[in-house]
Design an enzyme around this catalytic site. Structure first.
Site, PDB file in Angstrom:
ATOM      1  CG  ASN A 151      -0.416  -0.502   2.489  1.00 23.02           C
ATOM      2  OD1 ASN A 151       0.548  -1.640   2.634  1.00 23.02           O
ATOM      3  ND2 ASN A 151      -0.296   0.636   3.518  1.00 23.02           N
ATOM      4  CD  GLN A 179      -3.849  -0.512  -1.438  1.00 27.43           C
ATOM      5  OE1 GLN A 179      -4.139   0.205  -2.551  1.00 27.43           O
ATOM      6  NE2 GLN A 179      -4.101   0.323  -0.414  1.00 27.43           N
ATOM      7  CB  SER A 199     -10.666  -3.427   0.707  1.00 30.33           C
ATOM      8  OG  SER A 199     -11.420  -2.387   1.557  1.00 30.33           O
ATOM      9  CG  HIS A 201     -12.230   1.681   1.601  1.00 30.88           C
ATOM     10  ND1 HIS A 201     -11.357   2.650   1.724  1.00 30.88           N
ATOM     11  CD2 HIS A 201     -12.198   0.669   2.230  1.00 30.88           C
ATOM     12  CE1 HIS A 201     -10.609   2.334   2.754  1.00 30.88           C
ATOM     13  NE2 HIS A 201     -10.866   1.104   3.100  1.00 30.88           N
ATOM     14  CB  CYS A 324      -4.730   2.477   6.009  1.00 36.92           C
ATOM     15  SG  CYS A 324      -4.706   1.719   4.341  1.00 36.92           S
TER      16      CYS A 324
HETATM   17  N1  PLP Z   1      -4.465  -4.375   3.619  1.00 40.66           N
HETATM   18  C1  PLP Z   1      -3.953  -3.480   2.903  1.00 40.66           C
HETATM   19  C2  PLP Z   1      -3.031  -3.696   2.228  1.00 40.66           C
HETATM   20  C3  PLP Z   1      -4.624  -2.032   3.033  1.00 40.66           C
HETATM   21  O1  PLP Z   1      -3.927  -1.042   2.086  1.00 40.66           O
HETATM   22  C4  PLP Z   1      -5.895  -1.936   3.873  1.00 40.66           C
HETATM   23  C5  PLP Z   1      -6.171  -0.357   3.803  1.00 40.66           C
HETATM   24  O2  PLP Z   1      -6.712   0.210   4.810  1.00 40.66           O
HETATM   25  C6  PLP Z   1      -6.271  -2.769   4.475  1.00 40.66           C
HETATM   26  C7  PLP Z   1      -5.692  -4.185   4.262  1.00 40.66           C
HETATM   27  C8  PLP Z   1      -7.703  -2.773   5.265  1.00 40.66           C
HETATM   28  O3  PLP Z   1      -8.646  -2.545   4.712  1.00 40.66           O
HETATM   29  P1  PLP Z   1     -10.118  -2.048   5.010  1.00 40.66           P
HETATM   30  O4  PLP Z   1     -10.123  -0.554   5.180  1.00 40.66           O
HETATM   31  O5  PLP Z   1     -10.960  -2.679   4.036  1.00 40.66           O
HETATM   32  O6  PLP Z   1     -10.180  -2.726   6.401  1.00 40.66           O
END
Ligand code: PLP
Length: 383
Positions: A151, A179, A199, A201, A324
């Protein structure tokens, strides 16, 4: 999109796609409970099952293996509900994977990455062999957890190689594809990946929706119990509107996977423009295979937080490293694992592009960076 702003933070969250918004709104009027047998319930059920097909297609999975969740964090946490013996987790995992791995009580082996952020597959193989040489360690109760793409840097991991290793050693494999989804072709069945985390969003769907793909032979201990939804694997009345929006975004994102040249060209022009303005700027992970949409740039001497605030004031949204959980300014474990010095890591600004990014956005970001460079140079001269 906010008028007059340039949004380059898709890896934190992507703007809602119009087709996802339309699907959410339409589904909000489908008020039935998908577990009910009457017409309203059946309509809600039909929406969920159609969505399941779209999300499965995004991951190259079978629809029956898709479990809808409240997001990737929940999906990842669910994988660690099983009583694993040994875990092999890459050093660059998102906290949504690393934290439940640390908490679940299994032996945890952190697998290093090289200077460009790629998982050291040799080190993973060595660690597996060392641990599994102990006959009390069962391969089937061991899990490798890696991400498809990072990410912060966008660096893509050698998933096919890691999957082959998992199969050879007989361990289970979990891939956080948050990602990578909609940006790379993902083929869960062909690669035999046991668990895939997705995910909504990050691909232009609503926040608060995600999925866990659980392969045929993989087991899951439900994280949430108390209902038969999702075939007993995730209890609780489904968030039909969010699921429908997720599916619409998945369908749109999947159509774009084959055509990443547009994004890659914009990302490259952005990097060229930033480097022209500040020739000492470094593109972190730039020598590895990266997602076409992600650029992590550090200009030594410009603390990332200050640069991000200055860019924000100039109408450009970027982020300081991992955004995040925005507002967090702690040292990035990803950049530390890559062996980056703090004076570079602390200056890393992430730009991430996506479905609505235009050439004008790129130009505005370069101009804002140029203005920042002029001001900074002036300040230094005065000082
Ligand atoms: N894994 C990665 C690589 C992410 O970039 C994110 C971003 O928040 C997540 C997991 C968690 O996703 P979520 O917001 O849907 O819980």
């Amino acid at each position: 999109m906010n008028a007059g702003r340039t949004y380059l933070d898709y890896n934190a969250t992507a703007p809602l796609r119009p087709e996802a918004r339309a699907a959410v709104v339409a589904a909000l009027d489908t008020f039935g409970n998908a577990s009910s047998v009457h017409a309203e319930g059946r309509r809600a059920r039909a929406l969920i099952e159609t969505a399941r097909m779209e999300v499965a297609a995004l991951a190259g999975a079978s629809p029956r293996d898709v479990i809808f969740t409240s997001g990737a964090t929940e999906a990842a946490n669910a994988v660690f509900e099983r009583a694993w013996q040994s875990l092999f987790v890459s050093a660059v995992e998102h906290p949504a994977v690393m934290a439940p791995a640390q908490r679940c009580g299994a032996d945890l082996h952190v697998i290093p990455v090289d200077a460009s952020g790629r998982i050291d597959v040799g080190a993973l193989a060595g660690s597996l062999d060392h641990v599994l040489a102990d006959s009390s360690r069962r391969p089937a109760d061991s899990l490798i957890a890696v991400q498809y793409a990072n990410n912060e840097t966008g660096v893509v991991q050698p998933i096919a190689e890691i999957a082959a290793l998992a199969h050879e050693r007989g361990t289970r494999l979990m891939v956080d594809a948050v990602q990578a989804a909609g940006r790379l072709e993902i083929d869960q069945r062909a690669l035999g990946i046991d668990y895939i985390v997705l995910s909504s969003h990050k691909i232009g769907g609503p926040q608060g929706a995600g999925a866990l793909v659980v392969g045929d032979e993989a087991k899951l201990n439900a994280l949430l119990v108390g209902g038969d939804q999702e075939r007993g694997r995730r209890a609780g009345t489904e968030n039909v509107a969010a699921i429908a929006g997720f599916a619409a975004a998945a369908a749109a994102a999947r159509r774009e996977v084959g055509d990443v040249t547009r994004l890659a060209a914009m990302r490259d022009r952005l990097e060229d423009g930033l480097r022209a303005a500040t020739p000492d700027a470094i593109v972190i992970g730039g020598d590895a295979e990266r997602l076409a949409n992600t650029s992590l740039v550090a200009r030594p001497g410009w603390p990332a937080e200050t640069a991000v605030i200055a860019l924000d004031l100039a109408g450009v949204s970027a982020s300081a490293g991992a955004a995040c959980s925005s507002g967090k300014t702690s040292r990035s474990p990803v950049l530390a694992a890559m062996g980056l010095d703090d004076d570079i890591a602390n200056c890393a600004v992430r730009f991430s592009l996506g479905w609505a990014t235009t050439e004008d956005d790129v130009s505005r970001c370069i101009e804002a960076w140029q203005r920042l460079a002029r001001k900074r140079n002036g300040a230094r001269l005065v000082a």
